[in-house]
Write a protein that holds these residues in place. Structure first.
Motif, PDB file in Angstrom:
ATOM      1  N   ASN A  79      51.608 -61.888  41.519  1.00 60.54           N
ATOM      2  CA  ASN A  79      51.621 -60.660  41.470  1.00 60.54           C
ATOM      3  C   ASN A  79      50.514 -59.882  40.970  1.00 60.54           C
ATOM      4  O   ASN A  79      50.653 -59.442  39.842  1.00 60.54           O
ATOM      5  N   PRO A  80      49.645 -59.643  41.805  1.00 55.44           N
ATOM      6  CA  PRO A  80      48.266 -59.247  41.388  1.00 55.44           C
ATOM      7  C   PRO A  80      48.427 -57.738  40.830  1.00 55.44           C
ATOM      8  O   PRO A  80      47.399 -57.237  40.174  1.00 55.44           O
ATOM      9  N   GLU A  81      49.280 -56.861  41.253  1.00 53.81           N
ATOM     10  CA  GLU A  81      49.637 -55.689  40.776  1.00 53.81           C
ATOM     11  C   GLU A  81      50.211 -55.403  39.573  1.00 53.81           C
ATOM     12  O   GLU A  81      50.212 -54.270  38.825  1.00 53.81           O
ATOM     13  N   GLN A  82      50.573 -56.393  38.674  1.00 49.05           N
ATOM     14  CA  GLN A  82      51.350 -56.216  37.447  1.00 49.05           C
ATOM     15  C   GLN A  82      50.246 -55.902  36.380  1.00 49.05           C
ATOM     16  O   GLN A  82      48.953 -56.195  36.591  1.00 49.05           O
ATOM     17  N   THR A  83      50.823 -55.339  35.245  1.00 45.26           N
ATOM     18  CA  THR A  83      49.888 -54.685  34.052  1.00 45.26           C
ATOM     19  C   THR A  83      50.885 -55.068  32.868  1.00 45.26           C
ATOM     20  O   THR A  83      51.977 -54.813  33.061  1.00 45.26           O
ATOM     21  N   GLY A  84      50.215 -55.031  31.642  1.00 50.89           N
ATOM     22  CA  GLY A  84      50.807 -55.269  30.568  1.00 50.89           C
ATOM     23  C   GLY A  84      51.316 -56.439  30.114  1.00 50.89           C
ATOM     24  O   GLY A  84      51.476 -56.861  28.763  1.00 50.89           O
ATOM     25  N   ALA A  85      51.318 -57.535  30.928  1.00 53.74           N
ATOM     26  CA  ALA A  85      51.588 -58.712  30.454  1.00 53.74           C
ATOM     27  C   ALA A  85      50.453 -59.553  29.537  1.00 53.74           C
ATOM     28  O   ALA A  85      51.018 -60.193  28.739  1.00 53.74           O
ATOM     29  N   VAL A  86      49.457 -59.133  29.648  1.00 54.10           N
ATOM     30  CA  VAL A  86      48.354 -59.680  28.970  1.00 54.10           C
ATOM     31  C   VAL A  86      48.428 -59.328  27.334  1.00 54.10           C
ATOM     32  O   VAL A  86      48.088 -59.850  26.471  1.00 54.10           O
ATOM     33  N   ALA A  87      48.658 -57.811  27.260  1.00 53.72           N
ATOM     34  CA  ALA A  87      49.031 -57.456  26.261  1.00 53.72           C
ATOM     35  C   ALA A  87      49.951 -57.891  25.207  1.00 53.72           C
ATOM     36  O   ALA A  87      49.655 -58.020  24.056  1.00 53.72           O
ATOM     37  N   GLY A  88      50.876 -58.418  25.834  1.00 54.22           N
ATOM     38  CA  GLY A  88      52.064 -58.870  25.134  1.00 54.22           C
ATOM     39  C   GLY A  88      51.473 -60.186  24.577  1.00 54.22           C
ATOM     40  O   GLY A  88      51.783 -60.834  23.758  1.00 54.22           O
ATOM     41  N   LEU A  89      50.967 -61.131  25.536  1.00 61.18           N
ATOM     42  CA  LEU A  89      50.400 -62.276  25.133  1.00 61.18           C
ATOM     43  C   LEU A  89      49.337 -62.456  24.151  1.00 61.18           C
ATOM     44  O   LEU A  89      49.234 -63.248  23.187  1.00 61.18           O
ATOM     45  N   ALA A  90      48.570 -61.079  24.303  1.00 58.32           N
ATOM     46  CA  ALA A  90      47.364 -61.205  23.098  1.00 58.32           C
ATOM     47  C   ALA A  90      48.058 -60.842  21.554  1.00 58.32           C
ATOM     48  O   ALA A  90      47.417 -61.354  20.664  1.00 58.32           O
ATOM     49  N   VAL A  91      49.187 -59.869  21.354  1.00 61.08           N
ATOM     50  CA  VAL A  91      49.800 -59.699  20.217  1.00 61.08           C
ATOM     51  C   VAL A  91      50.348 -61.018  19.827  1.00 61.08           C
ATOM     52  O   VAL A  91      50.049 -61.269  18.557  1.00 61.08           O
ATOM     53  N   ARG A  92      50.911 -61.782  20.612  1.00 61.98           N
ATOM     54  CA  ARG A  92      51.396 -63.043  19.782  1.00 61.98           C
ATOM     55  C   ARG A  92      50.220 -63.968  19.671  1.00 61.98           C
ATOM     56  O   ARG A  92      50.399 -64.885  18.345  1.00 61.98           O
ATOM     57  N   PHE A  93      49.025 -64.043  20.190  1.00 61.89           N
ATOM     58  CA  PHE A  93      48.057 -65.101  20.064  1.00 61.89           C
ATOM     59  C   PHE A  93      47.224 -64.635  18.636  1.00 61.89           C
ATOM     60  O   PHE A  93      46.932 -65.495  17.914  1.00 61.89           O
ATOM     61  N   PHE A  94      47.106 -63.341  18.720  1.00 57.61           N
ATOM     62  CA  PHE A  94      46.413 -62.772  17.333  1.00 57.61           C
ATOM     63  C   PHE A  94      47.237 -62.533  16.195  1.00 57.61           C
ATOM     64  O   PHE A  94      46.840 -61.969  15.166  1.00 57.61           O
ATOM     65  N   ASP A  95      48.458 -62.790  16.278  1.00 53.15           N
ATOM     66  CA  ASP A  95      49.446 -62.695  15.193  1.00 53.15           C
ATOM     67  C   ASP A  95      48.996 -63.217  13.757  1.00 53.15           C
ATOM     68  O   ASP A  95      49.049 -62.773  12.673  1.00 53.15           O
ATOM     69  N   PRO A  96      48.291 -64.337  13.639  1.00 51.45           N
ATOM     70  CA  PRO A  96      47.846 -65.066  12.380  1.00 51.45           C
ATOM     71  C   PRO A  96      46.873 -64.433  11.895  1.00 51.45           C
ATOM     72  O   PRO A  96      46.595 -64.602  10.441  1.00 51.45           O
TER      73      PRO A  96
END
Length: 559
Positions: A273-290
């Motif tokens: 789904n090349p048109e999607q947006t917003g998914a990376v931001a959610g993953l980034a929040v989880r990754f940088f939580d520490p």
């Protein structure tokens, strides 16, 4: 035609030719061409002699066309006023060259698109390491550095795993990013101009895939690497152990970023789904939580919002993280927005009470040179202002009420200094930042800098549960906050804490509260001091009673 060297013969010959042409073409009804000299002026000038090559045509044996002969006749003799300008000196030519280069740079660099900045020298002086990646380069600004080359092979491994897992060819990603090359290039401030288009596209695909693999692997605490992503449990990089702490710290640096729209496109290609947006931001929040500077649990409403927005799996492609409205630039911007979720509204100064106006002097004005919000903890305690821990995961949400400064708990670790320095640098460079709270991290850092002047101030805040640190001593924590905002340009009136600092300073200037605080500090600081004060008061009362009865008996003796 033979060249003629006698001026008189030449003059009569030209007159004859001109009269014949005038009669034939009836030139007396048309205006002469602009800039041409009249015939009598041309004949009375000292005309240059005609040579065989000049009088003849291209072949030397045929007359030139009529227009060419007229051009030869209408020779204009330049006067000193119309002489060509002398050539500019070399230093002027050099200046013109620099101006031409500046015009080209101005036209080629869309400043409004910049989002990945090089930290200014004024900010990085004294702490270069805090802004430089130590393990991995992300993006083109630090690509190719010798100490970071070891991680390149792991990036290629990540790209290999993605292609193997998705069944795509690498050209699918290269072709998708190539039209965005100029847009991505415009986001970078630095020496990206020397990087060729294909080289920049390769860098974005390679580094972007590496970042996404780390994000997706950390989504379930690293469990997804062995099950879904295909990495070994003993992988030196993707097993979420070993170097992951250093990699995470490097990925939050301002100069080590990839535009978020590039990461969104790469993840969309993987998910179909090349048109999607917003998914990376959610993953980034989880990754940088520490890296969050607080160890408080999320509030219930915030936890439910994050869980519903992030979702259980990126394959859903329906989750969208938007802690604050507006487009997000890169992972550092996403992390900053997650810190400032729910927004920050400036605290308006309350109306002064009548008793406060009576006992207070003039309103204290903050020293703009020192960027002074409030007094330090030691001075506030002398004025009767206490500090108390506020139970919230929003470390910036400071409150003040009835002489109590309520400060949320903040966790200080070895990466806190670099984290805050890069957040502050981003706010300083992106001056017209479109996100809400353009300088709120800077405001908080300056407020804490004013609040902490010594190790004793840190000890007091630590005893109150406000500061928890993993550093060697309280003095190191004090030094950390005192160095965060050196050379930072900041207006204390443009801060969400300006109203709160006004409240604190009003209370501080109230003399009655200072006297009460001094009394408590000097005479009620411990139980023995209280006993001494009570005993002294009783002794004073007994002495006064004895004096009264002695005086009374003197004037009214008993019969």
């Amino acid at each position: 035609m033979v060249a003629v060297f006698n001026k008189d013969v030449l003059s009569w010959y030209l007159i004859t030719v001109k009269l014949k042409e005038t009669v034939d073409a009836n030139l007396n009804k048309s205006a002469p061409p602009p800039g041409a000299l009249p015939l009598w002026q041309a004949l009375n000038r000292n005309l240059p002699l005609l040579t065989n090559g000049e009088a003849a045509g291209a072949g030397g044996d045929a007359l030139p066309p009529r227009q060419e002969r007229e051009r030869e006749v209408k020779v204009q003799v330049q006067s000193p006023a119309h002489s060509p300008k002398p050539q500019d000196p070399e230093w002027v030519v050099a200046i013109r060259g620099k101006l031409a280069q500046a015009r080209a740079e101005e036209a080629a660099c869309p400043w409004a698109r910049l989002s990945v900045y090089r930290v200014p020298k004024s900010l990085r002086d004294g702490d270069e390491r805090a802004y430089m990646p130590q393990v991995v380069s992300i993006g083109p600004l630090h690509r190719g550095r010798r100490r970071l080359r070891e991680m390149e092979r792991h990036k290629w491994r990540a790209l290999h795993h993605v292609l193997k897992r998705t069944g795509h060819d690498v050209t699918a990603y290269l072709d998708a990013l190539r039209p965005m090359e100029e847009r991505a290039r415009a986001c970078y401030d630095g020496r990206v101009a020397g990087m060729q288009g294909n080289e920049l596209v390769e860098c974005l695909v390679l580094d972007g895939t590496f970042v996404l693999e780390l994000f997706r692997g950390a989504q379930d605490g690293g469990k997804g690497f062995g099950d879904d992503l295909g990495y070994s449990r003993h992988d030196p990089i993707f097993a979420m152990r070993g170097a992951m702490h250093a990699i995470r710290n490097d990925m939050i640096l301002l100069e080590n970023q990839i535009p978020l729209f590039v990461l969104d496109l790469l993840l969309g290609l993987q998910l179909g789904n090349p048109e999607q947006t917003g998914a990376v931001a959610g993953l980034a929040v989880r990754f940088f939580d520490p890296l969050m500077p607080t160890d408080e649990p999320l509030l219930r409403k915030d936890r439910s919002k994050l869980e519903s927005s992030i979702g259980a799996s990126p394959a859903a492609a329906a989750f969208e993280f938007d802690p604050l409205s507006g487009p997000m630039l890169h992972c550092l911007d996403v992390f900053r927005r997650s810190l400032l979720r729910a927004g920050l509204q400036p605290t308006p100064p309350p109306p002064a009470r009548l008793w406060l106006k009576k006992w207070s002097g003039l309103r204290r004005v903050a020293d703009k040179r020192r960027q002074q919000f409030v007094h330090c903890v030691s001075e506030l305690r002398e004025a009767g202002i206490r500090c108390r821990r506020r139970n919230t995961d929003r470390f910036w949400d400071i409150r003040f009420h009835d002489g109590v400064l309520q400060i949320p708990r903040i966790l200080i670790h070895d990466g806190t200094k670099s984290l805050f320095l890069n957040l502050i640098a981003f706010e300083q460079c992106h001056m017209d930042i479109a996100t809400p709270g353009g300088n709120n991290i800077t405001s908080y850092a300056i407020f804490m800098d004013n609040l902490i002047n010594s190790a004793d101030d840190v000890k007091y805040l630590h005893d109150r549960g406000i500061i928890e640190h993993w550093l060697g001593s309280d003095a190191e924590v004090a030094d950390l906050f005192n160095r965060l905002c050196q050379e930072v340009v900041f207006d204390i009136n443009d801060s969400y804490l300006s109203g709160l600092s006004d409240q604190v300073n009003r209370y501080y200037d109230h003399k009655w509260s200072t006297w009460i605080a001094s009394l408590k500090h000097n005479y009620f600081s411990n139980p023995w001091a209280i006993v001494s004060v009570v005993a002294g008061v009783l002794l004073l009362l007994l002495t006064m009673t004895q004096t009264f009865y002695g005086t009374y008996s003197y004037y009214r003796p008993m019969h």
